[in-house]
Design a protein around this motif. Sequence first.
Motif, PDB file in Angstrom:
ATOM      1  N   VAL A 251      55.384  44.497  39.515  1.00  0.00           N
ATOM      2  CA  VAL A 251      55.191  44.792  40.678  1.00  0.00           C
ATOM      3  C   VAL A 251      54.159  45.515  41.327  1.00  0.00           C
ATOM      4  N   ASN A 252      53.952  46.672  40.792  1.00  0.00           N
ATOM      5  CA  ASN A 252      52.723  47.706  41.242  1.00  0.00           C
ATOM      6  C   ASN A 252      51.449  47.154  40.906  1.00  0.00           C
ATOM      7  N   ALA A 253      51.535  46.406  39.640  1.00  0.00           N
ATOM      8  CA  ALA A 253      50.248  45.836  39.505  1.00  0.00           C
ATOM      9  C   ALA A 253      49.881  44.540  40.456  1.00  0.00           C
ATOM     10  N   HIS A 254      50.911  43.853  40.843  1.00  0.00           N
ATOM     11  CA  HIS A 254      50.710  42.865  41.678  1.00  0.00           C
ATOM     12  C   HIS A 254      50.097  43.690  43.091  1.00  0.00           C
ATOM     13  N   ARG A 255      50.771  44.419  43.446  1.00  0.00           N
ATOM     14  CA  ARG A 255      49.991  45.295  44.806  1.00  0.00           C
ATOM     15  C   ARG A 255      48.730  45.507  44.834  1.00  0.00           C
ATOM     16  N   PHE A 256      47.880  45.725  43.457  1.00  0.00           N
ATOM     17  CA  PHE A 256      46.493  46.018  43.647  1.00  0.00           C
ATOM     18  C   PHE A 256      45.612  44.802  43.295  1.00  0.00           C
ATOM     19  N   ILE A 257      46.487  43.913  42.392  1.00  0.00           N
ATOM     20  CA  ILE A 257      45.582  42.801  41.936  1.00  0.00           C
ATOM     21  C   ILE A 257      45.224  41.979  43.125  1.00  0.00           C
ATOM     22  N   PHE A 258      46.324  41.806  43.979  1.00  0.00           N
ATOM     23  CA  PHE A 258      46.150  41.081  45.096  1.00  0.00           C
ATOM     24  C   PHE A 258      45.386  41.656  46.396  1.00  0.00           C
ATOM     25  N   ASP A 259      44.971  42.988  46.284  1.00  0.00           N
ATOM     26  CA  ASP A 259      44.575  43.682  47.512  1.00  0.00           C
ATOM     27  C   ASP A 259      42.721  43.357  47.304  1.00  0.00           C
ATOM     28  N   SER A 260      42.449  42.774  48.436  1.00  0.00           N
ATOM     29  CA  SER A 260      41.280  42.430  48.600  1.00  0.00           C
ATOM     30  C   SER A 260      40.072  43.434  48.518  1.00  0.00           C
ATOM     31  N   ARG A 261      40.573  44.862  48.868  1.00  0.00           N
ATOM     32  CA  ARG A 261      39.581  45.855  48.379  1.00  0.00           C
ATOM     33  C   ARG A 261      39.253  46.295  47.062  1.00  0.00           C
ATOM     34  N   ASP A 262      40.401  45.864  46.174  1.00  0.00           N
ATOM     35  CA  ASP A 262      40.405  46.466  44.690  1.00  0.00           C
ATOM     36  C   ASP A 262      39.298  45.561  43.777  1.00  0.00           C
ATOM     37  N   GLU A 263      38.769  46.088  42.815  1.00  0.00           N
ATOM     38  CA  GLU A 263      37.926  45.665  41.929  1.00  0.00           C
ATOM     39  C   GLU A 263      38.334  45.692  40.497  1.00  0.00           C
ATOM     40  N   ALA A 264      39.520  45.916  40.250  1.00  0.00           N
ATOM     41  CA  ALA A 264      39.969  45.914  38.975  1.00  0.00           C
ATOM     42  C   ALA A 264      41.177  44.935  38.462  1.00  0.00           C
ATOM     43  N   GLY A 265      41.064  43.878  39.493  1.00  0.00           N
ATOM     44  CA  GLY A 265      42.187  42.855  39.191  1.00  0.00           C
ATOM     45  C   GLY A 265      42.228  42.319  37.877  1.00  0.00           C
ATOM     46  N   GLU A 266      40.930  41.996  37.352  1.00  0.00           N
ATOM     47  CA  GLU A 266      40.847  41.350  35.918  1.00  0.00           C
ATOM     48  C   GLU A 266      41.242  42.158  34.684  1.00  0.00           C
ATOM     49  N   GLN A 267      41.129  43.388  35.052  1.00  0.00           N
ATOM     50  CA  GLN A 267      41.462  44.582  33.900  1.00  0.00           C
ATOM     51  C   GLN A 267      42.947  44.507  34.081  1.00  0.00           C
ATOM     52  N   ARG A 268      43.534  44.569  35.288  1.00  0.00           N
ATOM     53  CA  ARG A 268      45.070  44.738  35.159  1.00  0.00           C
ATOM     54  C   ARG A 268      45.587  43.489  34.624  1.00  0.00           C
ATOM     55  N   LEU A 269      45.118  42.246  34.957  1.00  0.00           N
ATOM     56  CA  LEU A 269      45.769  41.035  34.266  1.00  0.00           C
ATOM     57  C   LEU A 269      45.397  41.128  32.889  1.00  0.00           C
ATOM     58  N   GLU A 270      44.387  41.504  32.146  1.00  0.00           N
ATOM     59  CA  GLU A 270      44.647  41.595  30.648  1.00  0.00           C
ATOM     60  C   GLU A 270      45.450  42.617  30.207  1.00  0.00           C
ATOM     61  N   ILE A 271      45.711  43.793  30.925  1.00  0.00           N
ATOM     62  CA  ILE A 271      46.939  44.619  30.617  1.00  0.00           C
ATOM     63  C   ILE A 271      48.081  43.919  30.415  1.00  0.00           C
ATOM     64  N   LEU A 272      48.483  43.093  31.449  1.00  0.00           N
ATOM     65  CA  LEU A 272      49.664  42.354  31.583  1.00  0.00           C
ATOM     66  C   LEU A 272      49.624  41.068  30.707  1.00  0.00           C
TER      67      LEU A 272
ATOM     68  N   LYS B 219      50.635  33.030  37.354  1.00  0.00           N
ATOM     69  CA  LYS B 219      49.758  31.984  37.992  1.00  0.00           C
ATOM     70  C   LYS B 219      48.083  32.708  37.969  1.00  0.00           C
ATOM     71  N   ALA B 220      48.146  33.804  38.246  1.00  0.00           N
ATOM     72  CA  ALA B 220      46.747  34.499  38.300  1.00  0.00           C
ATOM     73  C   ALA B 220      46.090  34.334  37.018  1.00  0.00           C
ATOM     74  N   LEU B 221      46.948  34.915  35.941  1.00  0.00           N
ATOM     75  CA  LEU B 221      46.509  34.842  34.607  1.00  0.00           C
ATOM     76  C   LEU B 221      46.059  33.390  34.104  1.00  0.00           C
ATOM     77  N   ILE B 222      46.666  32.451  34.822  1.00  0.00           N
ATOM     78  CA  ILE B 222      46.217  31.189  34.225  1.00  0.00           C
ATOM     79  C   ILE B 222      45.043  30.520  34.896  1.00  0.00           C
ATOM     80  N   THR B 223      44.857  30.772  36.208  1.00  0.00           N
ATOM     81  CA  THR B 223      43.924  30.269  37.233  1.00  0.00           C
ATOM     82  C   THR B 223      42.680  31.227  37.447  1.00  0.00           C
ATOM     83  N   ARG B 224      43.173  32.598  37.007  1.00  0.00           N
ATOM     84  CA  ARG B 224      42.026  33.338  37.426  1.00  0.00           C
ATOM     85  C   ARG B 224      41.610  33.417  38.825  1.00  0.00           C
ATOM     86  N   ARG B 225      42.441  33.059  39.612  1.00  0.00           N
ATOM     87  CA  ARG B 225      42.519  33.146  41.253  1.00  0.00           C
ATOM     88  C   ARG B 225      43.273  34.098  41.700  1.00  0.00           C
ATOM     89  N   PHE B 226      42.863  35.269  42.542  1.00  0.00           N
ATOM     90  CA  PHE B 226      43.739  36.206  43.122  1.00  0.00           C
ATOM     91  C   PHE B 226      43.015  36.766  44.235  1.00  0.00           C
TER      92      PHE B 226
END
Length: 254
Positions: free
Chosen positions: A192-213, A247-254
Amino acid sequence: MSTAVMDKAEADDKAAASHLITVTFRIRRFNSEISDESRWEDFAVDVDPKDRVLDVLHKIKWEIDGTLTFRRSCAHGICGSDAMRINGRNRLACKTLIKDINPEKPITIEAIKGLTVLKDLVVDMDPFFQAYRDVMPFLVTTGNEPTRERLQSAEDRERFDDTTKCILCAACTSSCPVFWNDGQYFGPAAIVNAHRFIFDSRDEAGEQRLEILNDRDGVWRCRTTFNCTDACPRGIEVTKAIQEVKKALITRRF
């Protein structure tokens, strides 16, 4: 004190007492200094049905048995420190009213599951918070420090609004059967707390968090039982958030 004042005070005491009911709190106790085994102990307490479970625990500790151990801080459903199993369900003691949990029968109180019990209702939260730290629960950006506020539209903010409500009480994670059986699983709260930043338009580490998960102990361990959503005292749609991360992990769209 005049007779009239004394009579009024006695009348007030009787009126207050007339609203009280006797409930039995059946609490699972554990103290490693006494025994390696836990035990159940009953406490009969006169309470107002509108009292909270936390109020009754205070009464037991302050008036009956000072050795009873539990966590609490704000007592208003914000800090999340008093999560426990009440009648078999994860709840916050400060938000659970006696009248809402069938006081005619013994009310069972025990520590949340999946984390090592240290004493009575207190568990070791270190593994829980380590999983939280591992998903990088903070805004990550590159470049120079901005000279003005990073603006965000209401629509972009709404995308992750639900998962900003988490108070890290561990009610969701400790209700998860996968986490009970394998403490290595990140658990719903971390996701849940990863989601909060993965989908934050200001953040630039979404891919990194997705790889962790995407790790073997990450988001794919979820079995979609909805226990986490049911347990969340803040009403977060936890299962939905986990599915969105998948879904974001599969599509890489977030």
